[in-house]
Write a protein that holds these residues in place. Structure first.
Motif, mmCIF file in Angstrom:
data_model
loop_
_atom_site.group_PDB
_atom_site.id
_atom_site.type_symbol
_atom_site.label_atom_id
_atom_site.label_comp_id
_atom_site.label_asym_id
_atom_site.label_seq_id
_atom_site.Cartn_x
_atom_site.Cartn_y
_atom_site.Cartn_z
ATOM 1 N N LYS A 10 155.071 35.451 56.249
ATOM 2 C CA LYS A 10 156.468 35.899 56.306
ATOM 3 C C LYS A 10 157.315 34.969 57.172
ATOM 4 O O LYS A 10 158.486 34.700 56.844
ATOM 5 C CB LYS A 10 156.576 37.314 56.888
ATOM 6 C CG LYS A 10 156.004 38.411 56.035
ATOM 7 C CD LYS A 10 156.344 39.766 56.616
ATOM 8 C CE LYS A 10 155.482 40.149 57.778
ATOM 9 N NZ LYS A 10 155.882 39.682 59.084
ATOM 10 N N TYR A 15 162.140 45.583 51.930
ATOM 11 C CA TYR A 15 162.421 44.482 51.015
ATOM 12 C C TYR A 15 163.866 44.033 51.096
ATOM 13 O O TYR A 15 164.259 43.081 50.492
ATOM 14 C CB TYR A 15 162.112 44.887 49.571
ATOM 15 C CG TYR A 15 160.788 45.606 49.394
ATOM 16 C CD1 TYR A 15 160.693 46.693 48.544
ATOM 17 C CD2 TYR A 15 159.658 45.184 50.088
ATOM 18 C CE1 TYR A 15 159.497 47.371 48.366
ATOM 19 C CE2 TYR A 15 158.457 45.852 49.935
ATOM 20 C CZ TYR A 15 158.369 46.947 49.075
ATOM 21 O OH TYR A 15 157.172 47.620 48.923
ATOM 22 N N TYR A 69 155.603 39.436 48.415
ATOM 23 C CA TYR A 69 154.644 39.418 49.526
ATOM 24 C C TYR A 69 154.784 40.655 50.412
ATOM 25 O O TYR A 69 153.785 41.224 50.870
ATOM 26 C CB TYR A 69 154.836 38.147 50.354
ATOM 27 C CG TYR A 69 153.814 38.010 51.454
ATOM 28 C CD1 TYR A 69 152.465 37.841 51.165
ATOM 29 C CD2 TYR A 69 154.191 38.071 52.797
ATOM 30 C CE1 TYR A 69 151.512 37.732 52.167
ATOM 31 C CE2 TYR A 69 153.249 37.955 53.813
ATOM 32 C CZ TYR A 69 151.911 37.788 53.489
ATOM 33 O OH TYR A 69 150.975 37.694 54.479
ATOM 34 N N CYS A 101 158.483 32.164 55.221
ATOM 35 C CA CYS A 101 159.468 32.575 54.214
ATOM 36 C C CYS A 101 160.860 32.608 54.842
ATOM 37 O O CYS A 101 161.832 32.101 54.268
ATOM 38 C CB CYS A 101 159.123 33.959 53.654
ATOM 39 S SG CYS A 101 157.660 33.991 52.596
ATOM 40 N N TRP A 102 160.956 33.221 56.058
ATOM 41 C CA TRP A 102 162.258 33.262 56.742
ATOM 42 C C TRP A 102 162.723 31.850 57.084
ATOM 43 O O TRP A 102 163.912 31.532 56.958
ATOM 44 C CB TRP A 102 162.193 34.103 58.022
ATOM 45 C CG TRP A 102 161.496 35.408 57.921
ATOM 46 C CD1 TRP A 102 160.549 35.905 58.781
ATOM 47 C CD2 TRP A 102 161.672 36.427 56.920
ATOM 48 N NE1 TRP A 102 160.141 37.149 58.373
ATOM 49 C CE2 TRP A 102 160.803 37.490 57.238
ATOM 50 C CE3 TRP A 102 162.464 36.532 55.784
ATOM 51 C CZ2 TRP A 102 160.715 38.645 56.466
ATOM 52 C CZ3 TRP A 102 162.370 37.675 55.001
ATOM 53 C CH2 TRP A 102 161.513 38.716 55.347
ATOM 54 N N THR A 149 159.264 36.281 48.571
ATOM 55 C CA THR A 149 159.197 37.074 49.801
ATOM 56 C C THR A 149 159.084 38.560 49.497
ATOM 57 O O THR A 149 158.277 39.283 50.118
ATOM 58 C CB THR A 149 160.435 36.816 50.675
ATOM 59 O OG1 THR A 149 160.537 35.417 50.942
ATOM 60 C CG2 THR A 149 160.346 37.570 51.993
ATOM 61 N N THR A 150 159.864 39.045 48.540
ATOM 62 C CA THR A 150 159.817 40.460 48.172
ATOM 63 C C THR A 150 158.433 40.837 47.670
ATOM 64 O O THR A 150 157.886 41.889 48.049
ATOM 65 C CB THR A 150 160.871 40.766 47.086
ATOM 66 O OG1 THR A 150 162.176 40.496 47.614
ATOM 67 C CG2 THR A 150 160.804 42.218 46.652
ATOM 68 N N ILE A 179 162.908 31.849 46.512
ATOM 69 C CA ILE A 179 162.201 32.274 47.733
ATOM 70 C C ILE A 179 162.363 33.775 47.955
ATOM 71 O O ILE A 179 161.428 34.457 48.408
ATOM 72 C CB ILE A 179 162.704 31.489 48.960
ATOM 73 C CG1 ILE A 179 162.419 30.000 48.802
ATOM 74 C CG2 ILE A 179 162.038 32.006 50.242
ATOM 75 C CD1 ILE A 179 163.019 29.148 49.904
ATOM 76 N N CYS A 180 163.527 34.330 47.640
ATOM 77 C CA CYS A 180 163.740 35.774 47.781
ATOM 78 C C CYS A 180 162.749 36.558 46.926
ATOM 79 O O CYS A 180 162.195 37.575 47.365
ATOM 80 C CB CYS A 180 165.172 36.144 47.390
ATOM 81 S SG CYS A 180 166.373 35.884 48.688
ATOM 82 N N TRP A 238 166.797 40.820 57.640
ATOM 83 C CA TRP A 238 165.580 40.974 56.833
ATOM 84 C C TRP A 238 164.363 40.525 57.634
ATOM 85 O O TRP A 238 163.341 41.215 57.678
ATOM 86 C CB TRP A 238 165.722 40.148 55.558
ATOM 87 C CG TRP A 238 164.822 40.596 54.426
ATOM 88 C CD1 TRP A 238 164.102 41.757 54.345
ATOM 89 C CD2 TRP A 238 164.555 39.880 53.218
ATOM 90 N NE1 TRP A 238 163.428 41.815 53.157
ATOM 91 C CE2 TRP A 238 163.698 40.674 52.440
ATOM 92 C CE3 TRP A 238 164.989 38.666 52.708
ATOM 93 C CZ2 TRP A 238 163.230 40.267 51.177
ATOM 94 C CZ3 TRP A 238 164.538 38.272 51.450
ATOM 95 C CH2 TRP A 238 163.672 39.056 50.708
ATOM 96 N N GLY A 239 164.467 39.367 58.278
ATOM 97 C CA GLY A 239 163.351 38.870 59.073
ATOM 98 C C GLY A 239 163.082 39.730 60.290
ATOM 99 O O GLY A 239 161.938 40.077 60.590
#
Length: 531
Positions: free
Chosen positions: A282, A531, A462, A285-286, A459-460, A455-456, A397-398
């Motif tokens: 994660k 998410y 994951y 991802c951020w 990330t969702t 990437i969004c 989100w992060g």
């Protein structure tokens, strides 16, 4: 009225020799335990939230407004003769934009450690003071070397503000509330473009011994110095240490945070949290999201006024036409946050906010800059200005998917490193030699907005995988696989659900028992990823 909630069956946790979270320490002082629940009525919740908002938000909004204003002084000054008077050539102006973020890049590891160890309110106020002094001194710079040195120190002192504000938001507000609060202080970008443009327009008309850009540097720098003393006096270091809250209100303030499962603070650096942050998928991802949005941001923020000027407007018209740009930023930032709060999802909103900037960049690339298409070109430029709504959603989100005091600070530092790298690269994709079209920078922006969308989605997927993994762990421990996360619900929604269930309990199942044990999101099986 505050009452201890009915006792729950205990679940054994591993106790360590590490320091307890400040919230757990406060509960012990009043004869309780970190897992003891306090019933907080909707009226008490709203009353304490109102106090927190009235004290913290004006300070955060003011500081972030000044930070963005101080950064924007370079762009404003560029249309008032700075480039000519200081003999800037080639990519020197671009480097004045990039050097701020190079300084921030180098400062982030130190900032992460300081935010864990030092009182966050006093530390932030000191940094505000130092950057205000630095900006004032820029008025004395007459060449590239002097401007470069001043911009470097400006970046170093400003490096802590955004990470500190993310940390402050995490320790004061519920996850539902964090999205709007982060967006509120970040929306000062838009206010800066509106108010800053008007102020600069007025300052530019002053005739005297000083150049217009020198007056701009001095004016905004001295205001920043003054505000730093307000920040030092009124900004609390944590809910536990807040002077504006009475003791029973402090307990309500921390109980409100239980469902977050993120803790408050410990002022203990944990190396195990550091290594987990570095290994966590994660985190990167951020990082990639922040890098991808910051490259367009860095380029547009530095070259925005010059892009408008390339539409064949005068210097003063260029400044005024930046006001609608700020208005669109403000609407996109607050509107995006409101939608994300309502649907309780960040990914889909970020994807939606990528579409207008893509259209805007394409318009600027294909429409002729011959002076007869000013209107369509401005529409394209204003469509690009939707992009600032993306960054605060990435922040929230992060931060809402990270727990553990040290891990939160390390993850924040990593995605601000991504932001700094992006802001260094962004201005380098533009050069005054490519005006009026700035094609290379605009093409790269389009590609990066598409990357953000990809990437969004990753990330969702994951985060969904991690929730399933935690559900399996809960079953293995004899708990229910399903944990209802009310940290994204409004007070009214929580109360309505409690009444329907016929219970007066303060939380669902065992969710929140480990909230104040300084456990990370991956360690705590009750943590629910959003998410």
């Amino acid at each position: 009225m505050i009452e201890a909630a009915p006792p729950r069956p205990s679940v054994s946790h591993n106790r360590s020799t590490h320091k307890l979270d400040a919230a757990a320490e406060l509960l012990r002082k009043v004869g309780g335990d970190a897992s003891d629940r306090i019933i907080v009525t909707p009226a008490d919740d709203k009353r304490v939230l109102r106090k927190i908002d009235l004290v913290l938000l004006p300070l955060m909004l003011g500081v972030y407004f000044l930070q963005q204003l101080d950064k924007a002084t370079l762009a404003y000054s560029s249309v008032f003769g700075l480039i000519t008077d200081t003999h800037l050539v080639g990519k020197q102006y671009s480097w004045l934009g990039s050097i701020v973020y190079l300084a921030q890049l180098g400062a982030q590891p130190v900032v992460a450690w300081l935010l864990v160890k030092l009182p966050i309110g006093k530390f932030s106020a000191t940094m505000v003071l130092f950057w205000g002094i630095t900006l004032s001194c820029m008025a004395a710079a007459h060449n590239f070397g002097g401007l470069l040195a001043a911009r470097f120190f400006l970046g170093a002192f400003e490096a802590s503000i955004a990470p500190a504000f993310v940390a402050i938001t995490q320790m004061w507000w519920r996850r539902r509330e964090q999205t709007i609060r982060v967006a509120s202080w970040y929306a000062m970008n838009g206010v800066t473009n509106m108010v800053g443009s008007l102020i600069t327009y007025g300052l530019g008309h002053i005739n005297g011994s000083l150049k217009s850009y020198q007056i701009i540097f001095l004016f905004f720098g001295l205001i920043t110095v003054s505000f730093s003393f307000v920040m030092f006096w009124f900004m609390p270091d944590s809910p536990v240490e807040a002077k504006f809250l009475k003791d029973h209100d402090k307990i309500i303030a921390i109980e409100r945070l239980r469902a977050n499962n993120m803790g408050v603070l410990t002022r203990e650096w944990r190396w195990d949290h550091t290594w987990e942050a570095l290994r966590d998928v994660k985190t990167w991802c951020w990082f990639c999201l922040m890098l991808s949005i910051s490259i367009p941001s860095g380029g547009i923020s530095t070259f925005g006024p010059l892009i408008v000027q390339s539409f064949q407007f005068s210097s003063f018209d260029t400044i005024l036409l930046n006001i609608p740009f700020g208005a669109v930023q403000l609407i996109a930032t607050m509107g995006g946050a409101f939608v994300a709060m309502k649907i309780k999802r960040k990914g889909p909103v970020i994807i939606g906010l990528c579409v207008p900037p893509i259209i805007g960049c394409v318009m600027l690339m294909v429409i002729s800059h011959d002076g007869t298409h000013k209107g369509p070109l401005l529409v394209g430029y204003y469509l690009i200005s939707v992009y600032p709504g993306i960054s605060p959603l990435i922040y929230s989100w992060g931060s809402q998917n990270t727990a553990g005091d040290t891990k939160r600070k390390v993850v924040n530092g990593i995605f601000f490193i991504g932001q700094s790298v992006g802001n260094v690269v962004g201005p380098q994709l533009y050069t005054t030699a490519e005006k009026p079209r700035y094609s290379r920078g605009l093409r790269s922006n389009v590609a990066l907005f598409v990357v953000i969308i990809v990437i969004c989605c990753i990330t969702t997927a994951y985060l969904m995988f991690l929730n399933k993994k935690h559900a399996n762990r809960r079953v293995a421990l004899g708990k229910s696989a399903v944990v209802y996360d009310n940290s994204l619900d409004s007070v009214e929604e929580i109360e309505k659900r409690r009444v329907a269930a016929g219970t007066s309990d303060a939380a669902d199942a065992d969710n929140g028992d480990k909230a104040f044990e300084n456990m990370t999101d991956l360690e705590n099986e009750d943590f629910v990823f959003v998410y």
